[in-house]
Design a protein around this motif. Structure first.
Motif, mmCIF file in Angstrom:
data_model
loop_
_atom_site.group_PDB
_atom_site.id
_atom_site.type_symbol
_atom_site.label_atom_id
_atom_site.label_comp_id
_atom_site.label_asym_id
_atom_site.label_seq_id
_atom_site.Cartn_x
_atom_site.Cartn_y
_atom_site.Cartn_z
ATOM 1 N N ALA A 1 6.827 -47.102 -107.239
ATOM 2 C CA ALA A 1 8.131 -47.300 -107.860
ATOM 3 C C ALA A 1 8.899 -48.355 -107.073
ATOM 4 C CB ALA A 1 8.907 -45.989 -107.895
ATOM 5 N N THR A 2 9.214 -49.444 -107.731
ATOM 6 C CA THR A 2 9.915 -50.525 -107.057
ATOM 7 C C THR A 2 10.761 -51.293 -108.060
ATOM 8 O OG1 THR A 2 9.670 -52.541 -105.741
ATOM 9 C CG2 THR A 2 7.932 -52.084 -107.311
ATOM 10 N N VAL A 3 11.849 -51.865 -107.595
ATOM 11 C CA VAL A 3 12.677 -52.710 -108.448
ATOM 12 C C VAL A 3 12.089 -54.114 -108.552
ATOM 13 C CG1 VAL A 3 14.769 -51.391 -107.944
ATOM 14 C CG2 VAL A 3 14.246 -53.421 -106.596
ATOM 15 N N GLU A 4 11.129 -54.415 -107.696
ATOM 16 C CA GLU A 4 10.514 -55.737 -107.698
ATOM 17 C C GLU A 4 9.737 -55.947 -108.991
ATOM 18 O OE1 GLU A 4 8.076 -58.508 -104.549
ATOM 19 O OE2 GLU A 4 7.838 -56.340 -104.432
ATOM 20 N N GLY A 5 9.857 -57.140 -109.560
ATOM 21 C CA GLY A 5 9.121 -57.466 -110.775
ATOM 22 C C GLY A 5 9.957 -58.300 -111.727
ATOM 23 N N ARG A 6 9.391 -58.512 -112.906
ATOM 24 C CA ARG A 6 10.062 -59.287 -113.957
ATOM 25 C C ARG A 6 10.765 -58.321 -114.903
ATOM 26 N NH1 ARG A 6 6.675 -61.624 -117.375
ATOM 27 N NH2 ARG A 6 8.076 -63.326 -117.878
ATOM 28 N N TRP A 7 12.020 -58.636 -115.249
ATOM 29 C CA TRP A 7 12.843 -57.743 -116.062
ATOM 30 C C TRP A 7 13.464 -58.493 -117.227
ATOM 31 C CZ3 TRP A 7 12.565 -52.685 -115.001
ATOM 32 C CH2 TRP A 7 12.097 -52.322 -113.737
ATOM 33 N N LEU A 8 13.416 -57.860 -118.404
ATOM 34 C CA LEU A 8 14.043 -58.401 -119.602
ATOM 35 C C LEU A 8 15.452 -57.836 -119.696
ATOM 36 C CD1 LEU A 8 13.743 -60.007 -122.262
ATOM 37 C CD2 LEU A 8 12.944 -57.865 -123.319
ATOM 38 N N THR A 9 16.449 -58.708 -119.721
ATOM 39 C CA THR A 9 17.843 -58.295 -119.861
ATOM 40 C C THR A 9 18.282 -58.620 -121.289
ATOM 41 O OG1 THR A 9 19.005 -60.356 -119.325
ATOM 42 C CG2 THR A 9 18.145 -59.068 -117.466
ATOM 43 N N SER A 10 19.548 -58.428 -121.594
ATOM 44 C CA SER A 10 20.046 -58.751 -122.933
ATOM 45 C C SER A 10 20.112 -60.263 -123.170
ATOM 46 C CB SER A 10 21.434 -58.137 -123.139
ATOM 47 O OG SER A 10 22.343 -58.680 -122.209
ATOM 48 N N GLN A 11 20.088 -61.056 -122.089
ATOM 49 C CA GLN A 11 20.244 -62.499 -122.230
ATOM 50 C C GLN A 11 19.169 -63.340 -121.547
ATOM 51 O OE1 GLN A 11 24.182 -62.899 -120.505
ATOM 52 N NE2 GLN A 11 25.106 -62.927 -122.541
ATOM 53 N N ARG B 1 12.788 -60.115 -106.642
ATOM 54 C CA ARG B 1 11.785 -60.330 -105.591
ATOM 55 C C ARG B 1 12.469 -60.443 -104.233
ATOM 56 N NH1 ARG B 1 10.818 -66.174 -108.156
ATOM 57 N NH2 ARG B 1 12.384 -67.342 -107.031
ATOM 58 N N ASP B 2 11.640 -60.655 -103.223
ATOM 59 C CA ASP B 2 12.127 -60.881 -101.873
ATOM 60 C C ASP B 2 12.406 -62.372 -101.704
ATOM 61 O OD1 ASP B 2 11.530 -61.803 -98.978
ATOM 62 O OD2 ASP B 2 11.897 -59.657 -98.783
ATOM 63 N N CYS B 3 13.601 -62.695 -101.246
ATOM 64 C CA CYS B 3 13.970 -64.085 -100.960
ATOM 65 C C CYS B 3 14.443 -64.159 -99.511
ATOM 66 C CB CYS B 3 15.085 -64.554 -101.890
ATOM 67 S SG CYS B 3 14.627 -64.672 -103.618
ATOM 68 N N GLY B 4 13.557 -64.539 -98.625
ATOM 69 C CA GLY B 4 13.925 -64.670 -97.220
ATOM 70 C C GLY B 4 14.384 -63.374 -96.586
ATOM 71 N N GLY B 5 13.736 -62.266 -96.944
ATOM 72 C CA GLY B 5 14.083 -60.976 -96.359
ATOM 73 C C GLY B 5 15.174 -60.218 -97.095
ATOM 74 N N GLN B 6 15.675 -60.767 -98.191
ATOM 75 C CA GLN B 6 16.723 -60.124 -98.982
ATOM 76 C C GLN B 6 16.270 -59.950 -100.429
ATOM 77 O OE1 GLN B 6 20.040 -59.237 -97.779
ATOM 78 N NE2 GLN B 6 18.789 -59.436 -95.946
ATOM 79 N N VAL C 1 21.273 -73.384 -114.165
ATOM 80 C CA VAL C 1 21.272 -71.936 -114.340
ATOM 81 C C VAL C 1 19.862 -71.390 -114.114
ATOM 82 C CG1 VAL C 1 21.647 -70.070 -115.998
ATOM 83 C CG2 VAL C 1 23.288 -71.952 -115.848
ATOM 84 N N LEU C 2 18.842 -72.073 -114.646
ATOM 85 C CA LEU C 2 17.468 -71.635 -114.406
ATOM 86 C C LEU C 2 17.158 -71.721 -112.917
ATOM 87 C CD1 LEU C 2 15.249 -73.114 -117.257
ATOM 88 C CD2 LEU C 2 16.094 -70.788 -116.994
ATOM 89 N N GLY C 3 16.580 -70.673 -112.370
ATOM 90 C CA GLY C 3 16.261 -70.627 -110.950
ATOM 91 C C GLY C 3 17.396 -70.106 -110.086
ATOM 92 N N MET C 4 18.547 -69.804 -110.698
ATOM 93 C CA MET C 4 19.709 -69.309 -109.961
ATOM 94 C C MET C 4 19.500 -67.843 -109.574
ATOM 95 S SD MET C 4 23.580 -68.931 -111.457
ATOM 96 C CE MET C 4 23.660 -70.651 -111.885
ATOM 97 N N ASN C 5 19.943 -67.489 -108.366
ATOM 98 C CA ASN C 5 19.902 -66.102 -107.912
ATOM 99 C C ASN C 5 21.160 -65.381 -108.395
ATOM 100 O OD1 ASN C 5 19.423 -63.674 -106.555
ATOM 101 N ND2 ASN C 5 20.380 -64.417 -104.689
ATOM 102 N N PHE D 1 22.330 -57.080 -101.449
ATOM 103 C CA PHE D 1 21.731 -55.756 -101.615
ATOM 104 C C PHE D 1 20.901 -55.350 -100.404
ATOM 105 C CE2 PHE D 1 22.629 -56.647 -106.066
ATOM 106 C CZ PHE D 1 23.090 -55.425 -106.502
ATOM 107 N N GLY D 2 20.688 -56.270 -99.489
ATOM 108 C CA GLY D 2 19.854 -55.983 -98.322
ATOM 109 C C GLY D 2 18.398 -56.296 -98.614
ATOM 110 N N ALA D 3 17.538 -55.781 -97.769
ATOM 111 C CA ALA D 3 16.106 -56.065 -97.880
ATOM 112 C C ALA D 3 15.484 -55.310 -99.045
ATOM 113 C CB ALA D 3 15.398 -55.680 -96.579
ATOM 114 N N LEU D 4 14.495 -55.931 -99.665
ATOM 115 C CA LEU D 4 13.703 -55.285 -100.702
ATOM 116 C C LEU D 4 12.724 -54.355 -100.002
ATOM 117 C CD1 LEU D 4 12.978 -55.159 -103.727
ATOM 118 C CD2 LEU D 4 11.380 -57.012 -103.303
#
Length: 156
Positions: free
Chosen positions: A27-37, A43-48, A82-86, A91-94
């Motif tokens: 069980a992890t929040v890591e992955g690809r997610w479909l939102t309404s838009q 994912r992990d970005c430099g420890g976050q 906008v594409l590629g924007m965090n 949230f801290g570390a993954l």
């Protein structure tokens, strides 16, 4: 109780513990997610923990690569794509197996600002994000997407 019955129950208990541990670890929040838009890659970005916009759900005739963060309150950031924007910050570390991140921020490009936020994995395939300003909060559920395979990144 016979010795065989005790041994059998012991092995069932051990098996149940291993299965529940394996499920918790997967069980992890890591992955690809479909939102309404959009499609967001958490994912992990430099420890976050971060959430990068992979794709916007717009008509095909719109060139998504040309869309800029024009509503950003910070004028110096209005020329960034906008594409590629965090979208997910602070949230801290993954952490593998962590299903709730109670404190962070989410950026909303349509509003040009960020909000206090929390993330909760409510099932292996459903992630809930809650964004708040003052006492007003809004929730949205995201659906897990399959991982990309080479150049193919499905959105259903």
């Amino acid at each position: 109780m016979t010795q065989a019955l005790v041994v059998r129950r012991f092995f069932v208990l051990i098996t149940m513990l291993f299965v529940s541990y394996a499920l918790a670890e997967s069980a992890t929040v890591e992955g690809r997610w479909l939102t309404s838009q959009s499609v967001i890659d958490v994912r992990d970005c430099g420890g976050q923990l971060c959430g990068v916009i992979e794709r916007l759900l717009l008509p095909e005739h719109i060139d998504q690569s040309q869309l800029l963060d024009v509503k950003n309150k910070d004028r110096t950031l209005r020329a960034r794509p906008v594409l590629g924007m965090n979208l997910l910050m602070d949230f801290g570390a993954l952490v593998s197996g962590q299903t709730h991140y109670p404190k962070g921020r989410v950026y909303h490009p349509d509003h040009g600002r960020d909000y206090k936020a929390s993330l909760t994995l409510i099932s292996p395939d459903q992630l809930e994000i809650e964004g708040c300003v003052f006492a007003f909060c809004q929730r949205e559920q995201w659906s897990r997407l399959p991982p990309c395979e080479g150049d193919r990144c499905p959105i259903d």
